[in-house]
Write a protein that holds these residues in place. Structure first.
Motif, short mmCIF file in Angstrom:
data_model
loop_
_atom_site.label_atom_id
_atom_site.label_comp_id
_atom_site.label_asym_id
_atom_site.label_seq_id
_atom_site.Cartn_x
_atom_site.Cartn_y
_atom_site.Cartn_z
N SER A 486 -71.26 79.22 42.94
CA SER A 486 -71.70 78.16 42.05
C SER A 486 -70.62 77.84 41.04
N SER A 487 -69.99 78.85 40.48
CA SER A 487 -68.93 78.64 39.51
C SER A 487 -67.76 77.89 40.14
N LEU A 488 -67.36 78.29 41.34
CA LEU A 488 -66.27 77.60 42.02
C LEU A 488 -66.64 76.16 42.35
N ARG A 489 -67.90 75.93 42.70
CA ARG A 489 -68.34 74.58 43.03
C ARG A 489 -68.22 73.68 41.81
N GLU A 490 -68.62 74.18 40.64
CA GLU A 490 -68.53 73.39 39.43
C GLU A 490 -67.07 73.09 39.08
N ILE A 491 -66.20 74.09 39.25
CA ILE A 491 -64.77 73.87 39.02
C ILE A 491 -64.25 72.79 39.96
N ALA A 492 -64.66 72.86 41.22
CA ALA A 492 -64.22 71.88 42.21
C ALA A 492 -64.63 70.47 41.81
N ILE A 493 -65.85 70.31 41.31
CA ILE A 493 -66.33 68.98 40.92
C ILE A 493 -65.48 68.41 39.79
N LEU A 514 -73.48 65.66 34.76
CA LEU A 514 -73.28 66.97 35.37
C LEU A 514 -73.79 68.07 34.45
N ASP A 515 -74.68 68.90 34.97
CA ASP A 515 -75.30 69.95 34.17
C ASP A 515 -74.45 71.21 34.25
N LEU A 516 -73.67 71.49 33.20
CA LEU A 516 -72.81 72.67 33.16
C LEU A 516 -73.22 73.57 32.01
N ALA A 517 -73.03 74.86 32.19
CA ALA A 517 -73.27 75.80 31.10
C ALA A 517 -72.20 75.61 30.03
N GLU A 518 -72.54 75.93 28.79
CA GLU A 518 -71.57 75.80 27.72
C GLU A 518 -70.40 76.74 27.98
N GLY A 519 -69.19 76.24 27.79
CA GLY A 519 -68.02 77.05 28.04
C GLY A 519 -66.80 76.17 28.23
N ASP A 520 -65.72 76.78 28.74
CA ASP A 520 -64.45 76.06 28.86
C ASP A 520 -64.52 74.89 29.84
N LEU A 521 -65.24 75.07 30.96
CA LEU A 521 -65.31 73.99 31.94
C LEU A 521 -66.06 72.79 31.37
N ASP A 522 -67.14 73.05 30.65
CA ASP A 522 -67.87 71.95 30.02
C ASP A 522 -67.03 71.28 28.94
N ARG A 523 -66.23 72.07 28.25
CA ARG A 523 -65.34 71.50 27.23
C ARG A 523 -64.32 70.56 27.87
N LEU A 524 -63.73 70.98 28.99
CA LEU A 524 -62.77 70.13 29.70
C LEU A 524 -63.44 68.85 30.16
N ARG A 525 -64.65 68.97 30.71
CA ARG A 525 -65.37 67.77 31.15
C ARG A 525 -65.62 66.82 29.98
N SER A 526 -65.99 67.37 28.81
CA SER A 526 -66.26 66.54 27.63
C SER A 526 -65.01 65.81 27.16
N VAL A 527 -63.86 66.50 27.20
CA VAL A 527 -62.60 65.85 26.82
C VAL A 527 -62.30 64.67 27.75
N VAL A 528 -62.50 64.87 29.05
CA VAL A 528 -62.24 63.79 30.01
C VAL A 528 -63.19 62.63 29.77
N LEU A 529 -64.45 62.91 29.49
CA LEU A 529 -65.41 61.84 29.21
C LEU A 529 -65.01 61.05 27.97
N ASP A 530 -64.55 61.76 26.93
CA ASP A 530 -64.11 61.08 25.71
C ASP A 530 -62.92 60.18 25.98
N HIS A 589 -73.81 67.36 45.66
CA HIS A 589 -75.09 67.51 46.35
C HIS A 589 -75.55 68.97 46.29
N LEU A 590 -74.63 69.89 46.61
CA LEU A 590 -74.98 71.31 46.57
C LEU A 590 -75.34 71.75 45.16
N HIS A 591 -74.60 71.25 44.19
CA HIS A 591 -74.85 71.63 42.79
C HIS A 591 -76.25 71.20 42.35
N HIS A 592 -76.59 69.93 42.61
CA HIS A 592 -77.91 69.44 42.19
C HIS A 592 -79.03 70.14 42.95
N ARG A 593 -78.80 70.39 44.24
CA ARG A 593 -79.81 71.07 45.04
C ARG A 593 -80.05 72.49 44.52
#
Length: 651
Positions: A486-493, A514-530, A589-593
């Motif tokens: 699951s962690s690798l899948r989120e990184i891949a996305i 994208l539903d991510l746990a709080e942490g570095d990956l979610d922080r990176l995603r937030s920066v890209v969204l901004d 798809h796998l993540h949401h499922r």
């Protein structure tokens, strides 16, 4: 000739006694534990059928429980081979690469000086320990209490306090009969370029540094005041102390090797001490410098695969690479290193204090082999989108491997490099265009449940899987192991969207939701969204430059290095856009499922607590089975770009 004890100790330290004994006996494989330096054999001094002759590398001794004979390296050669003691010393000195000591009065004088220095260091250690318990040591005791160190640990490591005085230690040593020359020779006072010498360590928490025989040979002092230039101060080089030849806590760690099986290398004194308090008594530390060849040799004489523990930041990664480079020439069959990377911003003390011993155990269990570090060093941050760049990577990787001295190990590393390169770049494509479709037959699946959408039939088993062979072997569709997939899948996305910014424009809502746990990956995603909200860009270089400017560049490089390590090639920059699109689609798809199934499981468990019926229990089991099989069953979705011969689709 009388040989200096230090010279004989150096020979014993450089040559494991098992190497000497192993030339005359065959060690019993069932009873021996080579990784722990523990060997058993039939005694060469008397005839026997079962092995009762014990040889222990840590102690440098042998003993036969049958006939009672025992001794060290030199006695083995004198009693079994008939050599005189000087002949045995000369032979082993040559093997250890040591020049025979000069037969002159100066050598004897130096040996006498060593003995007096050791006496002075022993008296100084006792003085520091006593000072810690006095009124002057209150500040040091408070510091140790705040760090969570108990009294037993303080006493076990002989911690002390150097009073804030220019002469207290010097006067104490003089009162004990220690001569001025001995005090200066031990490095306990500063005497160069000053009319009157003064105590080197003042107002510092003191850590005695012991040799392999557990004798104090130097000190490390941590300042307790902020108004000093050096937070840590070590003893200077002396007749008994050479910083690059010593590891803090090695004598104690060797005693723990029987149960621990290896030795752990951490950065500082406090890390090693607090790990020992938490149960990891096999931890050692270099003395404020990068690992040296001599220290590495000491580690290998203690364990076959020491674990080097580094911080998870960029500095820690560079230190790991330096250690890997240092180790390559000395690799031998069964002799290597493993590397454990700590979470960024955490040292071992923090980790144990916050998460207990299990948190640090998890870091050790995730330690990577040396081969992984070599690969990471050569691929980190690289772009290999042309034949020339790929050839350069291959050349650099194999040049590093060719530094390995042992031919057998070098051959296996070269084979490993070829396999990594082949998997990283993918197999050569044949045929016109990008190849014909590669299809595989799905295996028959048993029907589950009693109908509904979750039901599978035998007919589904003959359905063609549209997933490419490469993706089906990747970590994206591998069964979850404790959340790793699951962690690798989120990184891949996230990496897929960053490396192919066009996907953000096509599927912004998917990325934003994208539903991510709080942490570095979610922080990176937030920066890209901004960044996208302020100025949308389809240019990867522009996006990465903006990520770097906003302080998230290290996060991106960290996750990309991990993706490269596990070969998630479809989401890297060099992947074809259509392949990246389909890989991200499948990962989403796998993540949401997976998320929806876990939510359903929580609801089913709550329902079972309210109504403990057979129907509620059966429903919970069915959801659990769905979660276990989601990686295999939900991956069968349409399309994987042109490499699978499928039509390119958009979200």
């Amino acid at each position: 000739m009388r040989f200096p004890p230090s010279f004989l100790e150096e020979i014993r330290a450089r040559i494991p006694i098992s190497e000497i004994v192993g030339r005359r006996v065959v060690f019993d494989r069932r009873k021996s534990q080579p990784a722990k330096g523990d060997h058993w054999a039939c005694c060469p001094f008397h005839g026997e059928k079962s092995p009762s002759f014990h040889c222990e590398d840590q102690k440098g001794r042998y003993h036969c429980f049958g006939c009672g004979v025992s001794g060290d390296h030199f006695r083995f050669l004198t009693e079994l081979d008939g050599l005189s003691f000087p002949e045995a010393v000369e032979r082993l000195a040559a093997e250890a690469g040591l020049a025979m000591p000069d037969r002159d009065p100066e050598a004897e004088r130096r040996e006498a000086a060593r003995a007096t220095i050791l006496d002075a260091m022993k008296i100084a250690a006792a003085f520091f320990q006593a000072s810690l318990q006095e009124a002057d040591g209150a500040k040091a005791r408070a510091y140790l209490r705040d760090r969570g160190m108990n009294l037993q640990t303080q006493a076990s490591f002989g911690l002390g306090y150097a009073p804030d005085s220019r002469n207290r230690l010097k006067e104490h040593l003089a009162a004990k009969g220690v001569a001025r020359s001995e005090i200066e020779g031990a490095g306990l006072v500063v005497h160069e370029n000053t009319a009157v010498s003064y105590d080197r360590f003042r107002d510092r928490l003191m850590f005695p540094i012991l040799d392999i025989s557990s004798r104090p040979i130097a000190f490390g002092g941590r300042a307790l005041s902020a108004n000093v230039s050096a937070k840590y101060l070590n003893s200077p080089e002396t007749e008994v102390f050479h910083k690059g030849d010593v590891l803090f806590n090695l004598a104690r760690a060797r005693k723990a090797l029987k149960s621990a099986g290896t030795v752990i290398v951490v950065e500082g004194y406090m890390d090693a001490i607090m790990l020992a308090q938490a149960g990891f008594e096999n931890a050692v530390a270099p003395l404020g410098t990068a690992l040296t060849e001599r220290q590495l040799d000491l580690l290998w004489r203690s364990a076959q695969e020491p674990i080097l523990c580094f911080d998870g930041d960029a500095a820690g990664q560079k230190a790991a690479w330096r250690a890997a480079e240092l180790a390559l020439p000395g690799l031998k069959p069964g002799r290597s290193l493993r590397f454990a990377m700590l979470p960024e911003g955490k040292d071992p003390d923090d980790l144990v204090r916050d998460g207990g011993a299990e948190a640090f155990r998890g870091v050790l269990d995730a330690a990577r082999p040396l081969a992984d570090l070599v690969w990471m060093r050569e691929t980190a941050g690289g772009v290999f989108d042309t034949p020339e760049r790929r050839a350069d990577l291959e050349q650099r990787l194999k040049a590093a491997v060719k530094r390995i001295g042992d031919e057998s190990v070098r051959r296996h590393y070269l084979r490993d490099a070829d396999e990594r390169l082949a998997a990283f770049f993918g197999p050569a494509r044949q045929g016109a265009g990008r190849g014909a479709p590669r299809e595989r037959q799905g295996g028959a699946r048993e029907a589950r449940g009693q109908g509904g959408e979750g039901r599978r039939t035998a007919a589904a088993g003959t359905r063609r899987s549209p997933i490419s062979d490469r993706l089906s072997r990747s970590s994206l569709t591998r069964p979850a192991g404790g959340g790793q997939a699951s962690s690798l899948r989120e990184i891949a996305i996230v990496l897929g969207f960053v490396n192919h910014p066009l996907l953000i424009e096509e599927a912004f809502d998917y990325f934003a939701a994208l539903d991510l746990a709080e942490g570095d990956l979610d922080r990176l995603r937030s920066v890209v969204l901004d960044i996208h909200a302020e100025k949308a860009t389809n240019d990867r270089s522009e996006l990465l430059a903006e990520i770097e400017r906003r302080g998230a560049g290290d996060l991106f490089r960290l996750f990309e290095a991990r993706a490269r390590m596990v070969r998630l090639w479809p989401v890297l920059a060099e992947a074809a856009p259509e392949d990246a699109r389909e890989a991200v689609r499948q990962a989403l798809h796998l993540h949401h499922r997976s998320r929806s199934l876990h939510t359903e499981l929580r609801i089913a468990e709550e329902a079972l607590m309210r109504d403990q019926s057979d129907e509620a229990y059966a429903h919970m089991l069915e959801v659990k089975r769905e979660i276990e099989s989601v990686e295999g069953t939900e991956a069968l979705i349409e399309g994987f770009g042109t490499l699978s011969g499928r039509a390119v689709k958009t979200f």
